[in-house]
Motif scaffolding. Structure first.
Motif, short mmCIF file in Angstrom:
data_model
loop_
_atom_site.label_atom_id
_atom_site.label_comp_id
_atom_site.label_asym_id
_atom_site.label_seq_id
_atom_site.Cartn_x
_atom_site.Cartn_y
_atom_site.Cartn_z
N ALA A 172 60.10 38.57 27.84
CA ALA A 172 61.38 38.09 28.39
C ALA A 172 62.31 39.27 28.57
CB ALA A 172 62.01 37.06 27.46
N LEU A 173 62.98 39.33 29.72
CA LEU A 173 63.97 40.38 29.96
C LEU A 173 65.36 39.84 29.61
CD1 LEU A 173 62.82 41.57 33.52
CD2 LEU A 173 62.13 42.51 31.28
N VAL A 174 66.17 40.65 28.94
CA VAL A 174 67.57 40.28 28.73
C VAL A 174 68.47 41.49 28.99
CG1 VAL A 174 67.27 38.37 27.09
CG2 VAL A 174 67.50 40.68 26.22
N GLY A 175 69.68 41.21 29.45
CA GLY A 175 70.64 42.28 29.70
C GLY A 175 70.43 42.91 31.06
N SER B 252 68.37 44.87 32.26
CA SER B 252 67.00 44.89 32.80
C SER B 252 66.77 43.65 33.67
CB SER B 252 65.96 44.95 31.68
OG SER B 252 66.05 43.79 30.89
N ALA B 253 67.46 42.56 33.35
CA ALA B 253 67.28 41.31 34.10
C ALA B 253 68.37 41.08 35.14
CB ALA B 253 67.27 40.12 33.12
N HIS B 254 69.58 41.53 34.86
CA HIS B 254 70.68 41.09 35.73
C HIS B 254 71.84 42.07 35.76
CE1 HIS B 254 72.52 40.00 31.93
NE2 HIS B 254 71.49 39.22 31.65
N ALA B 255 71.56 43.37 35.94
CA ALA B 255 72.67 44.32 36.04
C ALA B 255 73.63 43.83 37.11
CB ALA B 255 72.14 45.70 36.38
N MET B 256 74.92 43.90 36.82
CA MET B 256 75.89 43.34 37.78
C MET B 256 77.11 44.24 37.90
SD MET B 256 77.52 40.13 35.59
CE MET B 256 75.98 39.42 35.03
N CYS B 257 77.87 44.03 38.96
CA CYS B 257 79.13 44.73 39.13
C CYS B 257 80.08 44.26 38.04
CB CYS B 257 79.70 44.44 40.51
SG CYS B 257 78.64 45.02 41.84
N PRO B 258 80.99 45.12 37.59
CA PRO B 258 81.79 44.74 36.42
C PRO B 258 83.02 43.89 36.70
CG PRO B 258 82.17 47.04 36.96
CD PRO B 258 81.15 46.54 37.94
N ALA B 259 83.23 43.48 37.95
CA ALA B 259 84.48 42.82 38.31
C ALA B 259 84.90 41.72 37.33
CB ALA B 259 84.38 42.24 39.72
N LEU B 260 83.98 40.86 36.93
CA LEU B 260 84.33 39.77 36.01
C LEU B 260 84.12 40.17 34.54
CD1 LEU B 260 82.93 36.74 38.04
CD2 LEU B 260 85.34 37.24 37.58
N ALA B 261 83.72 41.43 34.32
CA ALA B 261 83.53 41.96 32.96
C ALA B 261 82.61 41.06 32.13
CB ALA B 261 84.89 42.14 32.27
N GLN B 262 81.44 40.76 32.71
CA GLN B 262 80.54 39.82 32.07
C GLN B 262 79.11 40.33 31.86
OE1 GLN B 262 80.43 37.04 30.47
NE2 GLN B 262 82.57 36.51 30.56
N GLY C 24 78.50 40.24 28.27
CA GLY C 24 78.68 38.84 27.87
C GLY C 24 77.44 38.02 28.20
N CYS C 25 76.95 38.16 29.43
CA CYS C 25 75.73 37.45 29.83
C CYS C 25 74.55 37.92 28.98
CB CYS C 25 75.42 37.68 31.30
SG CYS C 25 76.54 36.80 32.41
N ALA C 26 74.50 39.22 28.72
CA ALA C 26 73.39 39.76 27.91
C ALA C 26 73.38 39.10 26.53
CB ALA C 26 73.54 41.28 27.77
N MET C 27 74.55 39.00 25.93
CA MET C 27 74.61 38.43 24.57
C MET C 27 74.28 36.94 24.59
SD MET C 27 77.69 40.48 22.62
CE MET C 27 78.99 40.35 23.83
#
Ligand code: FAD
Ligand code: 5PR
Length: 369
Positions: A280-283, A285-295, A298-301
């Motif tokens: 399973a990928l988390v963080g 590695s799975a969903h790098a995102m632009c920081p606009a919503l600063a999440q 948060g999503c990783a955790m």
């Protein structure tokens, strides 16, 4: 009747960033034996500050790391947005809990909770290959077997690539330099300096400073410039340029003079499948995102926490992972899309962008997943 003792299940985790530490801790607290491999020689976090919202705070609470984070962070009263000098919005998210903290302090809180819980942490250990059947190969040549492999090895994940999980990266036009400088409040004069303040400037050029107080001593400033702006994206920062656009922030910008650091381009990584067999990928590695919503963290955790919770529900690991992914990823996908849209349009500058829809991820309670 003698109850059948169940062997403690074992997880190997690649990467000791926020995602890897959270996954390791969450699994360990549910009775797993857990080993984390960190390629770096030291267990530490680079970078400056970070916002942690209700969703991430609930994970930290469940994992016994909240007290340390609360002690070292602040709750900014408002998120203020200014465009070309004018205040366009002052938001408090209707009382939603959010904190600003240095990355080092958030990392320390997670790391000490992980150590306390008995997670095994190995630094200087590079993962080179993961197999869906649970086999993990290290750069040292060692091969390990696990019931679960967590690929928390960041945006250029070896776990993801070696397992053949597809990914597509998209760079945005802007990027930022992140600095941690001392809070020299007196120098700044009167102002709402306990707020997070997002200073956008369009005229005569696109430059932005995000001002984030993290505690009584440390201030995180993110300096955003288009990648094509050679002066704006220069590191160490071009003090003359930045102070000419943001004269009221001169003491802070001066404090960043000479600091080395990196200009990081905003980017999104789309990964159609986060799981394969026992991987399973988390963080990032799975969903790098632009920081606009600063999440991103948060999503990783949240995802690391719910992964461990899902594994507790019983069933074969492979089936559990597939069902976890299908239940949880929509929330992250939507957040990633919204963040990419904001980065593309720079529309955060218009203010009042943290609508209820935009705060969907921040408001999510991982305990009710
Ligand atoms: P990483 O932090 O990249 O950790 C991966 C770890 O794996 C590293 O320690 C690395 O050394 C190790 N590793 C890599 N390859 C291997 C290997 N082969 N073997 C062993 N170890 C390996 N998120 C928020 O929630 N709030 C914010 O305010 C926020 N602000 C941000 C601002 C900016 C400018 C950016 C770029 C991101 C921001 N994020 C924010 C996102 C957040 O920083 C990331 O999503 C988060 O740090 C990702 O954590 P991670 O553990 O997945 O990855
Ligand atoms: N929010 C945060 C942040 O660090 C950044 C952004 C938004 C907390 C990075 O500058 O959109 O650039 C952003």
């Amino acid at each position: 009747m003698v109850s059948k003792a169940r062997r403690a299940r074992h997880a190997e985790v690649a990467g000791a960033g926020f995602a890897g530490l959270t996954a390791a801790l969450a699994l360990r607290l549910r009775g797993w034996s857990v080993r984390v491999h960190e390629r770096g020689e030291a267990l530490r976090e680079f970078g400056a500050g970070i916002l942690v919202w209700y969703n991430g705070l609930r994970v930290l609470e469940e994992l016994g790391a909240l007290k340390d984070v609360l002690e070292s962070s602040v709750a900014p009263p408002y998120y203020e947005t200014r465009k070309d000098g004018a205040v366009v919005s002052v938001e408090d998210f209707d009382g939603l809990e959010w904190r600003a903290v240095t990355r080092q302090d958030l990392y320390r809180a997670l790391l000490s909770a992980a150590v306390r819980s008995g997670v095994e942490l190995v630094s200087g250990s590079e993962v080179v290959r993961a197999e869906p059947d649970g086999r993990l190969r290290l750069a040292s040549g060692e091969c390990l077997d696990a019931d679960l492999i967590v690929g928390a090895d960041g945006v250029r994940s070896r776990v993801r690539e070696s397992a053949g999980l597809e990914s597509r990266r998209h760079g945005s036009h802007d990027g930022i330099v992140r600095l941690l400088v001392p809070r020299s409040l007196r120098d700044l004069g009167d102002g709402p300096w306990d707020n997070v303040i997002d200073f956008w400037n369009f005229d005569p050029r696109v430059l932005r400073v995000l001002y984030v107080p993290c505690n009584s001593q440390d201030l995180y400033i993110a300096l955003m410039a288009p990648a094509e702006d050679a002066e704006g994206s220069r590191v160490p920062i071009d003090v003359t340029l930045w102070t000419s656009i943001f004269p009221q922030l001169t003491p802070l910008i001066e404090a960043g003079r000479g600091q080395t650091g990196r200009y990081t381009r905003y980017e999104t990584t789309y990964v159609p499948r986060w799981t394969s067999g026992r991987i399973a990928l988390v963080g990032d590695s799975a969903h790098a995102m632009c920081p606009a919503l600063a999440q991103g963290a948060g999503c990783a955790m949240v995802n690391a926490y719910t992964l461990a919770a899902a594994c507790d529900e019983g069933g074969e690991v492979q089936d559990v992972l597939a069902s976890w992914e299908s239940r949880i990823r929509g929330l992250t996908d939507r957040c990633q899309e919204r963040s990419a849209h904001f980065a593309e349009t720079r529309s955060m500058a218009n203010g009042s962008q943290f609508t209820n829809v935009m705060l969907e991820t921040a408001r999510f309670d991982p305990r009710e997943w």
